[in-house]
Design an enzyme around this catalytic site. Structure first.
Site, PDB file in Angstrom:
ATOM      1  NE  ARG A 199     -71.327  29.575 -19.698  1.00 25.44           N
ATOM      2  CZ  ARG A 199     -72.112  28.548 -19.344  1.00 25.44           C
ATOM      3  NH1 ARG A 199     -71.498  27.462 -19.647  1.00 25.44           N
ATOM      4  NH2 ARG A 199     -73.343  28.823 -19.069  1.00 25.44           N
ATOM      5  NE  ARG A 212     -50.394  27.467 -19.372  1.00 24.76           N
ATOM      6  CZ  ARG A 212     -49.332  26.874 -18.735  1.00 24.76           C
ATOM      7  NH1 ARG A 212     -48.058  27.423 -19.137  1.00 24.76           N
ATOM      8  NH2 ARG A 212     -49.442  25.990 -17.828  1.00 24.76           N
ATOM      9  N   PRO A 237     -53.459  36.149 -22.910  1.00 22.94           N
ATOM     10  CG  PRO A 237     -51.766  34.597 -23.648  1.00 22.94           C
ATOM     11  CD  PRO A 237     -52.881  34.730 -22.594  1.00 22.94           C
ATOM     12  CE1 TYR A 259     -68.823  24.099 -12.855  1.00 18.20           C
ATOM     13  CE2 TYR A 259     -66.629  23.790 -14.050  1.00 18.20           C
ATOM     14  CZ  TYR A 259     -67.977  23.754 -14.233  1.00 18.20           C
ATOM     15  OH  TYR A 259     -68.480  23.263 -15.333  1.00 18.20           O
ATOM     16  NE  ARG A 297     -60.360  29.118 -14.592  1.00 18.15           N
ATOM     17  CZ  ARG A 297     -61.280  28.898 -15.593  1.00 18.15           C
ATOM     18  NH1 ARG A 297     -61.891  28.052 -15.507  1.00 18.15           N
ATOM     19  NH2 ARG A 297     -61.114  30.033 -16.270  1.00 18.15           N
TER      20      ARG A 297
HETATM   21  P1  NAD Z   1     -76.301  26.478 -16.286  1.00 20.50           P
HETATM   22  O1  NAD Z   1     -75.981  27.672 -15.467  1.00 20.50           O
HETATM   23  O2  NAD Z   1     -77.205  27.334 -17.461  1.00 20.50           O
HETATM   24  O3  NAD Z   1     -77.247  25.489 -15.772  1.00 20.50           O
HETATM   25  C1  NAD Z   1     -77.209  25.087 -14.162  1.00 20.50           C
HETATM   26  C2  NAD Z   1     -78.659  24.949 -13.801  1.00 20.50           C
HETATM   27  O4  NAD Z   1     -78.396  24.502 -12.508  1.00 20.50           O
HETATM   28  C3  NAD Z   1     -79.280  26.178 -13.660  1.00 20.50           C
HETATM   29  O5  NAD Z   1     -80.617  26.199 -14.131  1.00 20.50           O
HETATM   30  C4  NAD Z   1     -79.119  26.517 -12.102  1.00 20.50           C
HETATM   31  O6  NAD Z   1     -80.335  27.449 -11.690  1.00 20.50           O
HETATM   32  C5  NAD Z   1     -79.139  25.252 -11.738  1.00 20.50           C
HETATM   33  N1  NAD Z   1     -78.546  24.887 -10.109  1.00 20.50           N
HETATM   34  C6  NAD Z   1     -77.381  25.359  -9.648  1.00 20.50           C
HETATM   35  N2  NAD Z   1     -77.203  25.149  -8.412  1.00 20.50           N
HETATM   36  C7  NAD Z   1     -78.444  24.394  -8.047  1.00 20.50           C
HETATM   37  C8  NAD Z   1     -78.610  23.723  -6.883  1.00 20.50           C
HETATM   38  N3  NAD Z   1     -77.912  23.855  -5.765  1.00 20.50           N
HETATM   39  N4  NAD Z   1     -80.003  23.208  -6.753  1.00 20.50           N
HETATM   40  C9  NAD Z   1     -80.634  23.020  -7.761  1.00 20.50           C
HETATM   41  N5  NAD Z   1     -80.346  23.621  -8.959  1.00 20.50           N
HETATM   42  C10 NAD Z   1     -79.256  24.380  -9.146  1.00 20.50           C
HETATM   43  O7  NAD Z   1     -75.007  25.848 -16.790  1.00 20.50           O
HETATM   44  P2  NAD Z   1     -74.893  24.964 -18.063  1.00 20.50           P
HETATM   45  O8  NAD Z   1     -74.127  25.388 -18.881  1.00 20.50           O
HETATM   46  O9  NAD Z   1     -76.390  24.332 -18.412  1.00 20.50           O
HETATM   47  O10 NAD Z   1     -74.397  23.569 -17.376  1.00 20.50           O
HETATM   48  C11 NAD Z   1     -75.167  22.515 -16.912  1.00 20.50           C
HETATM   49  C12 NAD Z   1     -74.015  21.526 -16.356  1.00 20.50           C
HETATM   50  O11 NAD Z   1     -73.046  21.177 -17.344  1.00 20.50           O
HETATM   51  C13 NAD Z   1     -73.356  21.764 -15.186  1.00 20.50           C
HETATM   52  O12 NAD Z   1     -73.142  20.714 -14.287  1.00 20.50           O
HETATM   53  C14 NAD Z   1     -71.917  22.184 -15.534  1.00 20.50           C
HETATM   54  O13 NAD Z   1     -70.968  22.032 -14.579  1.00 20.50           O
HETATM   55  C15 NAD Z   1     -71.730  21.302 -16.935  1.00 20.50           C
HETATM   56  N6  NAD Z   1     -70.895  21.562 -17.837  1.00 20.50           N
HETATM   57  C16 NAD Z   1     -71.383  22.802 -18.655  1.00 20.50           C
HETATM   58  C17 NAD Z   1     -70.410  23.095 -19.641  1.00 20.50           C
HETATM   59  C18 NAD Z   1     -70.768  24.512 -20.653  1.00 20.50           C
HETATM   60  O14 NAD Z   1     -69.768  24.644 -21.497  1.00 20.50           O
HETATM   61  N7  NAD Z   1     -71.746  24.942 -20.658  1.00 20.50           N
HETATM   62  C19 NAD Z   1     -69.160  22.589 -19.604  1.00 20.50           C
HETATM   63  C20 NAD Z   1     -68.672  21.767 -18.944  1.00 20.50           C
HETATM   64  C21 NAD Z   1     -69.734  21.142 -17.819  1.00 20.50           C
HETATM   65  N1  UDP Z   2     -62.437  34.855 -22.359  1.00 21.67           N
HETATM   66  C1  UDP Z   2     -62.126  35.858 -23.209  1.00 21.67           C
HETATM   67  N2  UDP Z   2     -63.076  36.976 -23.250  1.00 21.67           N
HETATM   68  C2  UDP Z   2     -64.101  37.044 -22.475  1.00 21.67           C
HETATM   69  C3  UDP Z   2     -64.346  35.796 -21.708  1.00 21.67           C
HETATM   70  C4  UDP Z   2     -63.525  34.891 -21.622  1.00 21.67           C
HETATM   71  O1  UDP Z   2     -61.045  35.928 -23.942  1.00 21.67           O
HETATM   72  O2  UDP Z   2     -64.977  37.816 -22.582  1.00 21.67           O
HETATM   73  C5  UDP Z   2     -61.492  33.621 -22.596  1.00 21.67           C
HETATM   74  C6  UDP Z   2     -61.015  33.243 -21.181  1.00 21.67           C
HETATM   75  O3  UDP Z   2     -60.062  33.903 -20.748  1.00 21.67           O
HETATM   76  C7  UDP Z   2     -60.796  31.669 -21.377  1.00 21.67           C
HETATM   77  C8  UDP Z   2     -61.762  31.501 -22.585  1.00 21.67           C
HETATM   78  O4  UDP Z   2     -62.180  32.857 -23.057  1.00 21.67           O
HETATM   79  O5  UDP Z   2     -59.377  31.656 -21.987  1.00 21.67           O
HETATM   80  C9  UDP Z   2     -62.930  30.867 -22.135  1.00 21.67           C
HETATM   81  O6  UDP Z   2     -63.585  31.215 -21.116  1.00 21.67           O
HETATM   82  P1  UDP Z   2     -65.065  30.711 -20.468  1.00 21.67           P
HETATM   83  O7  UDP Z   2     -65.281  31.566 -19.167  1.00 21.67           O
HETATM   84  O8  UDP Z   2     -65.997  30.934 -21.780  1.00 21.67           O
HETATM   85  O9  UDP Z   2     -64.981  29.335 -20.321  1.00 21.67           O
HETATM   86  P2  UDP Z   2     -63.598  28.317 -19.492  1.00 21.67           P
HETATM   87  O10 UDP Z   2     -62.687  29.190 -18.849  1.00 21.67           O
HETATM   88  O11 UDP Z   2     -64.614  27.896 -18.402  1.00 21.67           O
HETATM   89  O12 UDP Z   2     -63.264  27.349 -20.584  1.00 21.67           O
END
Ligand code: NAD
Ligand code: UDP
Ligand code: UDP
EC number: 4.1.1.35
Length: 336
Positions: A207, A294, A227, A166, A163
């Site tokens: 997700r 966790r 778990p 990221y 991970r």
């Molecule tokens: P997403 O994957 O739907 O959107 C990301 C966008 O960025 C996409 O349109 C993708 O094509 C574009 N992209 C990726 N790499 C690129 C690059 N090199 N150049 C130009 N464009 C690029 O994800 P999202 O859920 O909309 O997340 C948006 C932002 O929010 C991200 O920075 C992510 O890290 C942050 N974020 C999201 C969550 C969540 O739960 N969704 C949680 C924490 C942080």
């Molecule tokens: N998860 C799960 N079943 C799925 C996908 C994810 O139980 O089909 C769990 C995963 O192990 C994690 C939580 O859901 O504990 C959130 O995972 P996700 O990938 O949505 O987001 P992140 O780990 O980035 O919070």
């Protein structure tokens, strides 16, 4: 006798601001899930011109189709790891894959996007004097040893895990933001976003909320990764977008947690989805992935105090809104 000091000449962009009050806003990653909802909200204000830069890795033009051709909207196919030369007043920097499946697919590209991509957007912000907001993540807290997580917690992150591209990538992105702020006086804003859900999430991006809803609608078993006692806090996308806009408009640099403090185990989430969407499906336990945090729950005291923000939509109210969108996209009719 020395000549009186002249004020610096305004840049062409600053000068044009003198005549027009429009705000030109760049949204990187604007074709993605959160980005496209943010664009919808920004476009509601007639004073905003919105430019999206996206390489369509995980996003799609479909998410923006209602704006294509609109005079205040522009869409550019652009990868943020390459320099970008445009004139803007504000930058919402979201570009980065957010789902573990996609960010692990090409980890080197993910870290380049986070580091070189953020560096380029900071270089752009510096050249044109724009305010820049980074969407960082709760993943900067890693597998947290403090619960719930306040912004002052430095985290517990594996620097060499699967991970890390990221979470360490976002940590460097935050460092770059603060170094440009301290060294070059840039106006920065950092949001630490916790798990967000809603319409337009990629159906098969792995997700948990999108997986469970798609599985329930397809009549497949809900896959709880072991778990199942691990927890997350889920924020509905409209609440999150409201927080991002408040943060950009406010005076605090952040980092500020944006998330919904309602905390659920993955088993509880599966049971809720089953009850609301398809009581016939089974819940099965499957193997988990490495380094899965966790527990996770935001401390949003800062967002409440500084932005007057807190989420309004409860999980039980948000899930049906997402179900509706997934039904349309999967072609599954509502049960009679
Ligand atoms: P997403 O994957 O739907 O959107 C990301 C966008 O960025 C996409 O349109 C993708 O094509 C574009 N992209 C990726 N790499 C690129 C690059 N090199 N150049 C130009 N464009 C690029 O994800 P999202 O859920 O909309 O997340 C948006 C932002 O929010 C991200 O920075 C992510 O890290 C942050 N974020 C999201 C969550 C969540 O739960 N969704 C949680 C924490 C942080
Ligand atoms: N998860 C799960 N079943 C799925 C996908 C994810 O139980 O089909 C769990 C995963 O192990 C994690 C939580 O859901 O504990 C959130 O995972 P996700 O990938 O949505 O987001 P992140 O780990 O980035 O919070
Ligand atoms: N950059 C960009 N657009 C601009 C200005 C800069 O993409 O309008 C990129 C530039 O290519 C560089 C990065 O931003 O790689 C950092 O720029 P900065 O001026 O801070 O650093 P330098 O170019 O001096 O290394």
């Amino acid at each position: 006798q020395t000549a009186p000091k002249q004020p610096p000449l305004p840049s062409p962009l600053r000068f044009s601001k003198f005549f027009q009050s429009n705000m030109r806003i760049l949204v990187t990653g604007g074709a993605g899930f959160i980005g496209s909802h943010l664009v919808d909200r920004l476009m509601e204000n007639e004073k905003n011109e919105v430019i999206v830069a996206d390489n369509y890795f995980t996003g799609s033009k479909d998410n923006l189709k209602k704006w294509i051709g609109h005079p205040r909207f522009e869409l550019i196919r652009h990868d943020v790891t390459e320099p970008l030369l445009i004139e803007v007043d504000q930058i919402y920097h979201l570009a980065c894959p957010a789902s573990p499946i996609f960010y692990k697919y090409n980890p080197v590209k993910t870290i380049k996007t986070n580091v070189i991509g953020t560096l380029n957007m900071l270089g752009l912000a510096k050249r044109v004097g724009a305010r820049i907001l980074l969407t960082s993540t709760s993943e900067v807290y890693g597998d947290p040893l403090v619960h719930p997580q306040p912004e002052s917690y430095w985290g517990n992150v594996n620097p060499i895990g699967v991970r890390s591209c990221y979470d360490e990538g976002k940590r460097v992105a935050e460092t770059l933001m603060f170094d440009y702020h301290r060294q070059h006086g840039l106006e920065i804003r950092i949001a630490r976003i916790f798990n967000t859900y809603g319409p337009r999430m990629n159906i098969d991006d792995g997700r948990v909320v999108s997986n469970f809803i798609a599985q329930a609608l397809r009549g497949e078993s809900l896959t709880v990764q072991s778990p199942g006692t691990q927890t997350r806090s889920f924020c509905y996308v409209s609440d999150l977008v409201d927080g991002l806009i408040r943060l950009m408009g406010g005076s605090d640099t952040g980092p500020i947690n944006l998330g919904n403090p309602g905390e659920f185990t993955m088993l509880e989430l599966a049971e809720t989805v089953k009850e609301l969407i398809n009581p016939k499906v089974e819940i099965k336990t499957v193997e988990n992935t490495p380094d899965d945090p966790r527990q996770r729950k935001p401390d949003i005291t800062k967002a409440k105090e500084l932005l007057g923000w807190e989420p309004k939509i409860k999980l039980r109210d948000g899930l049906p809104l997402m179900e509706e969108d997934f039904r349309l996209r999967l072609g599954v009719d509502k049960k009679k």
